[in-house]
Design a protein around this motif. Structure first.
Motif, short mmCIF file in Angstrom:
data_model
loop_
_atom_site.label_atom_id
_atom_site.label_comp_id
_atom_site.label_asym_id
_atom_site.label_seq_id
_atom_site.Cartn_x
_atom_site.Cartn_y
_atom_site.Cartn_z
N THR A 55 -25.22 11.18 48.97
CA THR A 55 -25.55 10.13 49.93
C THR A 55 -24.27 9.54 50.51
O THR A 55 -23.22 9.52 49.83
N LEU A 56 -24.33 9.09 51.75
CA LEU A 56 -23.19 8.45 52.38
C LEU A 56 -23.05 7.03 51.87
O LEU A 56 -24.02 6.27 51.85
N GLN A 57 -21.84 6.68 51.46
CA GLN A 57 -21.59 5.34 50.97
C GLN A 57 -21.52 4.35 52.13
O GLN A 57 -21.18 4.71 53.26
N PRO A 58 -21.83 3.06 51.90
CA PRO A 58 -21.76 2.07 52.98
C PRO A 58 -20.39 1.98 53.63
O PRO A 58 -20.29 1.67 54.82
N SER A 59 -19.33 2.26 52.87
CA SER A 59 -17.98 2.18 53.45
C SER A 59 -17.77 3.22 54.55
O SER A 59 -16.90 3.04 55.40
N TYR A 60 -18.56 4.29 54.54
CA TYR A 60 -18.43 5.29 55.60
C TYR A 60 -18.78 4.69 56.95
O TYR A 60 -18.15 5.00 57.97
N PHE A 61 -19.77 3.81 56.99
CA PHE A 61 -20.26 3.27 58.26
C PHE A 61 -19.37 2.15 58.80
O PHE A 61 -19.57 1.70 59.93
N THR A 62 -18.42 1.69 58.00
CA THR A 62 -17.42 0.74 58.51
C THR A 62 -16.07 1.40 58.72
O THR A 62 -15.10 0.72 59.03
N SER A 63 -15.99 2.71 58.56
CA SER A 63 -14.74 3.43 58.71
C SER A 63 -14.62 4.02 60.10
O SER A 63 -15.58 4.06 60.87
N SER A 64 -13.42 4.50 60.39
CA SER A 64 -13.17 5.11 61.70
C SER A 64 -13.95 6.41 61.89
O SER A 64 -14.17 6.84 63.03
N LEU A 65 -14.38 7.04 60.80
CA LEU A 65 -15.16 8.28 60.91
C LEU A 65 -16.50 8.03 61.59
O LEU A 65 -17.04 8.93 62.25
N PHE A 66 -17.06 6.85 61.43
CA PHE A 66 -18.35 6.52 62.05
C PHE A 66 -18.19 5.59 63.25
O PHE A 66 -18.82 5.79 64.29
N VAL A 67 -17.34 4.57 63.13
CA VAL A 67 -17.24 3.54 64.17
C VAL A 67 -16.68 4.11 65.47
O VAL A 67 -17.22 3.85 66.56
N SER A 68 -15.61 4.90 65.38
CA SER A 68 -14.99 5.41 66.61
C SER A 68 -15.91 6.33 67.40
O SER A 68 -16.07 6.15 68.62
N PRO A 69 -16.57 7.33 66.79
CA PRO A 69 -17.51 8.15 67.57
C PRO A 69 -18.69 7.35 68.11
O PRO A 69 -19.17 7.61 69.22
N LEU A 70 -19.17 6.37 67.33
CA LEU A 70 -20.30 5.57 67.79
C LEU A 70 -19.91 4.74 69.02
O LEU A 70 -20.71 4.59 69.96
N LYS A 71 -18.70 4.19 69.01
CA LYS A 71 -18.23 3.45 70.19
C LYS A 71 -18.21 4.34 71.42
O LYS A 71 -18.61 3.92 72.53
N GLN A 72 -17.76 5.57 71.25
CA GLN A 72 -17.72 6.50 72.38
C GLN A 72 -19.13 6.80 72.89
O GLN A 72 -19.35 6.88 74.10
#
Length: 366
Positions: A15-32
């Motif tokens: 499972t993906l940890q909550p810290s993944y969704f506050t990291s650049s791996l998730f935040v940067s692509p989502l912003k784009q």
């Protein structure tokens, strides 16, 4: 009283940890992806049926399936909050009115499209945390659409905003200047690949990385014994730093012509530090004057002899292992020269013994 969401996966499942969704791996692509959605809305808006256009773009870009990205309740909590927070940021920060309205539509659509009848049921959030200044900007959004090409957006923005307010979905936080969100900055964690400089990964220049306005780049030291990967990375970094230092300080002899192989050496050998050497000789001469003027001379002799005994012991230990220590230069180097320097001190032909090796102690001049 509601409780915090807990992991819902069984042992052994990934499972993906909550810290993944506050990291650049998730935040940067989502912003784009959000910026692309808002850009498409501003590009294709023609003054008619704005919300219908937004729903079409929402479906075409695959956003309806976005809710099915995460199933674990604890990770889903972070996933939903971060996504809604990023949409809300564009309502107050974007200068394009069309993009701000599209961001409002995004908050409304994403919040009210949370699955509620799925099996198994998915965790959903009931409120959207919003700083009070962003909340006031949101309330004033419909009244700010006064230009002729923006007037058709007013009733749609008013209806969407009224629906959100009637459902009491906003959880009001203190002013944005007080950084009320948790985490206060997104992304909070930055993913940096091995061998990549931190400033380079963040897109900063050398000046920006050292300025006070740049984000903090402090990397906290991990607790416990370092992992094998950390040891290998540290060793590679040390080797790379040494190579760069040697390359920076390498000197090529001018006598090496184009037809011969270039001869290089270290810059300290080609350009010896004469000033530092002169200071060293003066200070050492003052020290030897003090040592040879009193009973301290016996201590100097004993120190020389102790050093000679220790070097002989090291030479014996190396010989037992088939090694050789410092004897490649014959009488000019190694244990033989040290022994001669000590003999010269005992015979009164040297003031410092081993301390005079720089001045040629232990070398027989013919």
């Amino acid at each position: 009283m509601s409780t915090s969401p807990a992991p819902t996966v069984t042992r052994g499942e990934i499972t993906l940890q909550p810290s993944y969704f506050t990291s650049s791996l998730f935040v940067s692509p989502l912003k784009q992806d959000i910026e692309h959605l808002l850009h498409l809305f501003a590009q294709y808006y023609d003054g008619t049926r704005p919300f219908e256009l937004f729903k079409t773009l929402w479906s075409d870009q695959g956003w309806p399936l976005f809710h099915l990205k995460v199933f674990d309740a604890r990770s889903r909590e972070a996933f939903l909050n971060v996504t809604l927070r990023l949409f809300a940021d564009y309502i107050s920060n974007d200068t394009n009115p069309l993009a701000r309205v599209a961001a409002l539509f995004g908050v409304y659509t994403f919040f009210f499209s949370q699955p509620s009848t799925s099996a198994p049921s998915l965790h959903s959030i009931k409120h959207i945390p919003l700083p009070i200044d962003v909340y006031h900007t949101l309330l004033n959004l419909p009244s700010s659409l006064t230009e002729p090409h923006l007037l058709p957006l007013q009733p749609y923005a008013t209806h969407v905003l009224t629906t959100l307010l009637s459902a009491q979905v906003f959880h009001i936080l203190p002013h944005s200047s007080l950084r009320p969100h948790n985490p206060c900055n997104l992304p909070r964690e930055y993913f940096v690949e091995d061998g990549v400089d931190v400033a380079t990964a963040l897109g900063l220049s050398a000046g920006e990385a050292s300025s006070s306005t740049a984000p903090p780049l402090k990397l906290e030291k991990k607790k416990g014994r370092p992992a094998r990967r950390d040891k290998v990375k540290k060793a590679k970094d040390a080797v790379n730093a040494l190579d760069k230092w040697l390359e920076k300080n390498t000197y090529t002899h001018p006598s090496a012509g184009p037809s011969t192989e270039a001869k290089t050496t270290h810059t300290l050998i080609s350009h010896p530090p004469a000033a530092s050497l002169a200071i060293y000789k003066i200070q050492k001469a003052e020290l030897l004057d003090v040592l040879n003027a009193g009973p301290e001379h016996d201590a100097l002799v004993r120190a020389n002899e102790a050093m000679l005994v220790r070097l002989r012991k090291i030479d014996e230990m190396a010989a037992e292992k088939g090694l050789e220590v410092g004897g490649e230069g014959g009488e000019m180097t190694g244990l033989t020269r040290v022994a001669k320097a000590v003999d010269e001190l005992n015979e009164g032909n040297s003031r410092g013994g081993i301390l005079d090796l720089v001045q040629g102690a232990g070398v027989t001049m013919e």
